[in-house]
Design an enzyme around this catalytic site. Sequence first.
Site, PDB file in Angstrom:
ATOM      1  N   ASP A 151       0.860  -1.185   0.000  1.00 57.87           N
ATOM      2  CA  ASP A 151       0.000   0.000   0.000  1.00 57.87           C
ATOM      3  C   ASP A 151       0.900   1.240   0.000  1.00 57.87           C
ATOM      4  O   ASP A 151       1.501   1.568   1.029  1.00 57.87           O
ATOM      5  CB  ASP A 151      -0.904   0.024   1.229  1.00 57.87           C
ATOM      6  CG  ASP A 151      -2.025  -1.003   1.176  1.00 57.87           C
ATOM      7  OD1 ASP A 151      -1.861  -2.025   0.473  1.00 57.87           O
ATOM      8  OD2 ASP A 151      -3.034  -0.804   1.865  1.00 57.87           O
ATOM      9  N   LYS A 214      -6.940   3.559  -3.118  1.00 56.09           N
ATOM     10  CA  LYS A 214      -7.288   3.513  -1.693  1.00 56.09           C
ATOM     11  C   LYS A 214      -7.534   4.923  -1.194  1.00 56.09           C
ATOM     12  O   LYS A 214      -6.822   5.859  -1.551  1.00 56.09           O
ATOM     13  CB  LYS A 214      -6.141   2.842  -0.935  1.00 56.09           C
ATOM     14  CG  LYS A 214      -6.288   2.795   0.574  1.00 56.09           C
ATOM     15  CD  LYS A 214      -5.095   2.059   1.191  1.00 56.09           C
ATOM     16  CE  LYS A 214      -5.065   2.157   2.706  1.00 56.09           C
ATOM     17  NZ  LYS A 214      -3.886   1.483   3.295  1.00 56.09           N
ATOM     18  N   LYS A 246     -10.171   0.354  -2.304  1.00 53.72           N
ATOM     19  CA  LYS A 246     -10.028   0.043  -0.881  1.00 53.72           C
ATOM     20  C   LYS A 246     -10.459   1.255  -0.066  1.00 53.72           C
ATOM     21  O   LYS A 246      -9.960   2.361  -0.270  1.00 53.72           O
ATOM     22  CB  LYS A 246      -8.585  -0.336  -0.541  1.00 53.72           C
ATOM     23  CG  LYS A 246      -8.365  -0.619   0.949  1.00 53.72           C
ATOM     24  CD  LYS A 246      -6.954  -1.121   1.221  1.00 53.72           C
ATOM     25  CE  LYS A 246      -6.669  -1.253   2.713  1.00 53.72           C
ATOM     26  NZ  LYS A 246      -5.303  -1.761   2.994  1.00 53.72           N
TER      27      LYS A 246
END
Length: 285
Positions: A151, A214, A246
Amino acid sequence: MANTSPKGSMSMPTPRTTEELAPLVDEHVKLILSATDDGASFAPVDFDLTKPSANLAKYIDHTLLKPEATTDQVQAICEEAVKYGFKSCCVNSVHIPLVASIFKNTPTNLAETTTHPIPCSVVGFPLGAATTGAKCYETSLAIVDGAKEIDMVISVGHLKSKNYGYIYNDINAVVFAAKNIPVKVIIETSLLPSNEEKIAACYLAAEAGAAFVKTSTGFNGGGATVEDVRLMKRAVEYKNGEVKVKASGGVRTFEDAINVIKAGADRIGASSGVAIMSGGTGSGY
């Protein structure tokens, strides 16, 4: 020209310029903003929206990213992830060797599911202001240490400056460094007040090879909102499911989780995974 090599190819990524990308970004922003949103739910048809389930658990990246996190606390979230069948434990890269070791040495018969959680490492966290080389190096080390997902945080300042070439090349370089490991790109929605900026960030991430876009780090206020998740889903739909969304930050209850899934989230990052699964209310990330 874009890097069009198939996934798994080891050819070097091809840099792209802001001059090339700017009209493409502008065109995509206009397309998304002009499109009608029918408000339909994105939740899978077989997903139980009425109570916590094994399907819901597989949406959750069980998260511990506080700088003061101890090894005992990391051990505890790993045990919770196994118990509830979460998708991953998402931690700072310094903790990846421990997480990978715990999962490797935990018998599968202790889990409620047959699939173990995986180690997930953040990169360039939480500011995204590290150089591309530093992000790539951290990515490579995290994968050597056992990370199965990455991430990364974008350079928000470059996005706000419309330096689209930098954003694309930064993400694409990390995707290349990660090889076949999925990369989730944190666009930090709380620092992007305009929908145009959010769409631009999602488009650049999708074009650069991200597996997910995300919402946030959870370190700059705000968090995942239904509106932002829905916008981000629409922004990457043109990839036909290749790029997912996400939702991270502020998802603390079962109801929060269901709302972002209906809005288009394919994964949820939360330190409140246990509360989500047990019907309580968590705190923190």
